[in-house]
Design a protein around this motif. Structure first.
Motif, short mmCIF file in Angstrom:
data_model
loop_
_atom_site.label_atom_id
_atom_site.label_comp_id
_atom_site.label_asym_id
_atom_site.label_seq_id
_atom_site.Cartn_x
_atom_site.Cartn_y
_atom_site.Cartn_z
N ARG B 195 -44.57 51.03 -21.56
CA ARG B 195 -44.91 51.14 -22.98
C ARG B 195 -46.37 50.75 -23.19
NH1 ARG B 195 -40.25 52.48 -25.06
NH2 ARG B 195 -38.38 51.57 -24.12
N ASN B 196 -46.95 51.46 -24.16
CA ASN B 196 -48.27 51.08 -24.67
C ASN B 196 -49.34 51.03 -23.56
OD1 ASN B 196 -49.95 50.36 -26.79
ND2 ASN B 196 -49.73 48.16 -26.32
N ILE B 197 -49.51 52.18 -22.90
CA ILE B 197 -50.46 52.26 -21.80
C ILE B 197 -51.49 53.35 -22.10
CG2 ILE B 197 -49.15 53.98 -20.45
CD1 ILE B 197 -49.89 52.44 -17.95
N GLU B 198 -52.69 53.24 -21.53
CA GLU B 198 -53.67 54.32 -21.66
C GLU B 198 -53.13 55.56 -20.96
OE1 GLU B 198 -56.66 54.91 -23.05
OE2 GLU B 198 -56.46 52.98 -24.11
N PRO B 199 -53.18 56.72 -21.57
CA PRO B 199 -52.69 57.92 -20.86
C PRO B 199 -53.57 58.21 -19.64
CG PRO B 199 -53.73 58.52 -22.96
CD PRO B 199 -53.64 57.03 -22.94
N ALA B 200 -52.92 58.74 -18.59
CA ALA B 200 -53.64 59.06 -17.35
C ALA B 200 -54.64 60.19 -17.60
CB ALA B 200 -52.65 59.47 -16.27
N ALA B 201 -55.62 60.31 -16.70
CA ALA B 201 -56.75 61.23 -16.88
C ALA B 201 -56.29 62.64 -17.25
CB ALA B 201 -57.59 61.26 -15.60
N ALA B 202 -55.41 63.23 -16.42
CA ALA B 202 -54.99 64.61 -16.66
C ALA B 202 -54.23 64.73 -17.97
CB ALA B 202 -54.13 65.11 -15.50
N LEU B 203 -53.46 63.71 -18.29
CA LEU B 203 -52.61 63.77 -19.48
C LEU B 203 -53.41 63.81 -20.78
CD1 LEU B 203 -50.63 62.84 -17.23
CD2 LEU B 203 -49.33 61.73 -19.03
N ARG B 204 -54.58 63.24 -20.75
CA ARG B 204 -55.39 63.22 -21.97
C ARG B 204 -55.71 64.64 -22.42
NH1 ARG B 204 -57.56 58.14 -19.93
NH2 ARG B 204 -59.03 59.25 -18.62
N SER B 205 -56.02 65.52 -21.48
CA SER B 205 -56.35 66.89 -21.88
C SER B 205 -55.10 67.70 -22.21
CB SER B 205 -57.15 67.59 -20.78
OG SER B 205 -56.31 67.87 -19.68
N TRP B 206 -53.97 67.34 -21.63
CA TRP B 206 -52.74 68.08 -21.92
C TRP B 206 -52.22 67.72 -23.31
CZ3 TRP B 206 -49.61 66.72 -16.84
CH2 TRP B 206 -50.29 67.22 -15.73
N GLY B 207 -52.36 66.40 -23.64
CA GLY B 207 -51.60 65.89 -24.78
C GLY B 207 -52.39 65.64 -26.03
N ASP B 208 -53.70 65.51 -25.91
CA ASP B 208 -54.50 65.25 -27.11
C ASP B 208 -54.00 64.01 -27.86
OD1 ASP B 208 -56.61 65.80 -28.71
OD2 ASP B 208 -55.56 67.29 -29.94
N PHE B 209 -53.84 62.92 -27.11
CA PHE B 209 -53.33 61.69 -27.72
C PHE B 209 -54.44 60.95 -28.44
CE2 PHE B 209 -50.48 62.36 -24.05
CZ PHE B 209 -49.28 62.42 -24.72
N ALA B 210 -54.06 60.27 -29.55
CA ALA B 210 -55.05 59.48 -30.29
C ALA B 210 -55.35 58.19 -29.53
CB ALA B 210 -54.53 59.17 -31.69
N GLY B 211 -54.31 57.56 -28.97
CA GLY B 211 -54.56 56.27 -28.31
C GLY B 211 -53.58 56.05 -27.17
N ARG B 212 -52.93 54.90 -27.16
CA ARG B 212 -52.05 54.55 -26.07
C ARG B 212 -50.70 55.24 -26.22
NH1 ARG B 212 -54.64 50.03 -23.59
NH2 ARG B 212 -52.77 49.15 -22.65
N VAL B 213 -49.97 55.31 -25.10
CA VAL B 213 -48.71 56.07 -25.10
C VAL B 213 -47.60 55.24 -24.45
CG1 VAL B 213 -49.85 58.33 -24.98
CG2 VAL B 213 -49.22 57.12 -22.86
#
Lengths: 339, 339, 339
Positions: B195-213
């Motif tokens: 819980r509440n972790i920085e998204p991994a490098a590849a996931l950031r471009s897949w998911g367009d997350f605002a912050g932690r996941v």
């Protein structure tokens, strides 16, 4: 057979740094690195957990980290961290090998660690003497048994054939070969003094001789497979003197590492000459590689074939006898320790 | 040991067409092709006459013709023509293997044909669900035992080292690893919720997350060497959900085929994302290939060496126990049938 | 098994000159050269001293010099000089092999030298007849057992598949294959006469036929692995006639040398045609190489597999029986000589 209870060269000093270096030595994969304090370290290159090569990992301070699951090992092989658990089992530790840095190379001991006495490392004071230039350190990887290169170096006569265009002289330039071989319990010395001969091709550019020279080589072989050659060429005006340390380390039964350390005590600050000597000795070593790799291929194609020693091979035969005796000793010790 | 009485993947659907496809599966050379009616077929890739590979021949309608003397074989391996004689001896027929096309790949049965029940093919409904994008089918050829890749997939912890620049997260980002392993008779499930972790490098471009996941992976291993991973990352606004089907087929004792089927249920019509996900997963698989091929080389260099399982390896150890039990069963059945 | 008591081709005449030529024949490394008087010579390619390959050495007159220590050997293998000593021990001499130059190639005898009678060399008078063009001599190195190429040449039926785009005709162009096989104690003759057929692709450019042709091939196989093909195509105006000598020499258990000597008695001064025929026959041989090397790979992958002879293979089966009988004879003789 590969003798284990000897110091072998594992790397030249400059090769060992904070980037892990992988090299197979006496059939064992080894990883080497240097600690922050500058000490070289050598570990078995295989994580205790899943057998991944540590050499693909990175250094974290003085410890090496496995690239697969992050286990960390200190310079003597103790596992100091397993990220996924607190407890570190005894089986997690891996084998380290004694290493000593001396004369510009790193020496390793692959045998019984209780016998690893640095006093056994060959003495090469010219490599630390400011009156000598000892910059040239060659490394070669050769696809042939280390014994074939050992034989090559025990034999000064091939020089007139294999190296006739570099450092050799034509055999018919001398009436009678003055080779003298002396054998002691753990050494074979081949001495050859040739007077009033045309200097060999490469030597002409090194030495700037006016005419003919007296040429002396004293070649000391010691087990397991080291040959130290003291090589002089002199005319009334000029003398050039080399110390050539040939240091061989078995990799597998059919391949070896070969370091050649070249030292000279003339024109030691002449960088152009240093480069020229490096190039010329690279050519000489390539000539040897070519012949011993060809021998290995023929031997592999001809199971059951044997060599026929000639009179000139007295030194080589004596060295083989020494190696056989030492192999028997090691086997007997290994049995005693196991029994 | 290679288990035989299981369905393995032989090819992706697009690979099988009217041009014969050669592939070695469980140490047997196989040729595959597709009939006019669209059914895949798989035969032993060796003519009964002179052992030429049929895969170098051509299709004549639904039959494959030997390139050497023109013998023809139908999709179940019956020899239907010998150009030079009328009579077709029984020995002319060759072995065919049951095949079933499902979930975008062709499954093959290399074991006892009486046991070939398609109900044994793993169920992957997301691959046929229009709410999911299942375009990405990867194939890799890997020079290592299939067991090393099986182990890799049973182990979620390597992700923080091997994949730290792609889909992994740094191990020190979590205080305590929440891995839960459940073992049943024929399955090993590894679950990990972070819980509440920085998204991994590849996931950031897949998911367009605002912050932690919050990051969840449920990984189901089933014999012989399949791993189905359900992978979710979510923040209050966005959820990305993947089904990753890792399907491994032994080629030889030291090499294997590896299919990775990637399905996702978000932005399923985004072609740019489909391409990006394909590239990123190719990188992830290359990272795994690199490590397991390095392991295989070390293992080959170190006869007699063994692994040291850690606590994190509970699932892997359980899977190996299941594989050993199944191997014993197969051996016993083979003996009973022979006896 | 490789039969030893036969003449094999070792080289084409043009290959043997004053530069040593290395070639492995019947699993023995051989070096060949030509003396000043023009006679070919063949020695074991391994110095008696340290097993270096003589083929890396140079010729000194009619003698070959070892590249390692300068030992010299004359054309019958006698060691005639050891630079470092006067005495030449008996063990210094090396094995020479009888050679005879005939029909444009050099024949070698690897077996019992007492049995080496040049009368056993196959008779090929067309190669010395000025009415024939015998310029085209092909050499191929093939990574497959010599028996697979022997089989290939004993079998005229593969021509309609493997060579259908070059020298073959489509099998369905003839109602019934008129193959006639005759077997005698030491020969297998396959005869095939096909009347009123479209000339094959390559033949159209060679022969300039107006329409259909009668096509005859008479193929004589003799042990150990020679096939002489007499090949005619004729229409009412034109006849083209070839003698194709296929001469195979085992290299190792899984590789062989293959010489194809092409002779023709029409348009013999047409250099353009000579070139065209050379190119076309190179393509034909490449087609055969491709199939036999593929067979060898399949056989290696399928231990325990066997061939299934068809009726068309009567000649091939007879030839194998002859080879088996000769192998038994050689083994019995070898035992008698040893006992």
């Amino acid at each position: 057979m590969i003798l284990k209870n000897f110091w072998y060269v594992a790397a030249s000093s400059v090769e060992v740094n904070s980037t892990p270096l992988a090299r197979t030595i006496c059939e064992i994969p080894v990883v080497m690195f240097r600690t922050g304090a500058g000490a070289p370290a050598a570990l078995r290159d295989m994580c205790s957990h899943r057998r991944a090569p540590l050499s693909k990992g990175r250094m974290l301070g003085d410890n090496i980290e496995c690239p697969y699951h992050g286990l960390q090992f200190d310079p003597v092989g103790r596992c100091v961290k397993i990220p996924s658990q607190e407890e570190i089992p005894r089986k997690a530790h891996i084998c380290s090998y004694p290493v000593v840095e001396r004369w510009g190379v790193v020496w390793i001991w692959m045998g019984d660690p209780d016998l690893a006495d640095p006093a056994g490392i060959p003495h090469k004071p010219w490599r630390a003497d400011p009156a000598w230039n000892s910059e040239n350190v060659h490394y070669f990887h050769i696809k042939a048994s280390h014994l074939l290169m050992t034989d090559n170096l025990l034999d000064l006569l091939h020089v007139s054939w294999v190296h006739v265009n570099t450092i050799g002289f034509a055999a018919d330039a001398v009436r009678e070969d003055p080779l003298v071989t002396e054998v002691s319990e753990c050494m074979v010395r081949n001495t050859r003094v040739i007077r009033n001969i045309e200097p060999a091709a490469a030597l002409r550019s090194w030495g700037d001789f006016a005419g003919r020279v007296d040429r002396t080589s004293v070649s000391d072989w010691t087990p397991p497979c080291f040959t130290a050659i003291h090589f002089l060429n002199r005319d009334p005006v000029t003398t050039i003197e080399f110390r050539l340390d040939h240091l061989i380390t078995p990799e597998t039964a059919r391949s070896h590492h070969y370091w050649l350390l070249v030292s000279r005590n003339f024109r030691i600050d002449d960088e152009e000459l240093t480069r020229k000597v490096f190039e010329d000795n690279s050519r000489v070593a390539a000539e040897d590689m070519d012949i011993v790799e060809a021998q290995q291929r023929m031997i592999d194609l001809s199971p059951g074939s044997v060599d026929m020693p000639l009179r000139q091979d007295r030194g080589l035969v004596a060295a083989h006898r020494i190696l056989d005796r030492l192999a028997k000793q090691e086997n007997a010790e290994a049995k005693r320790n196991a029994g």
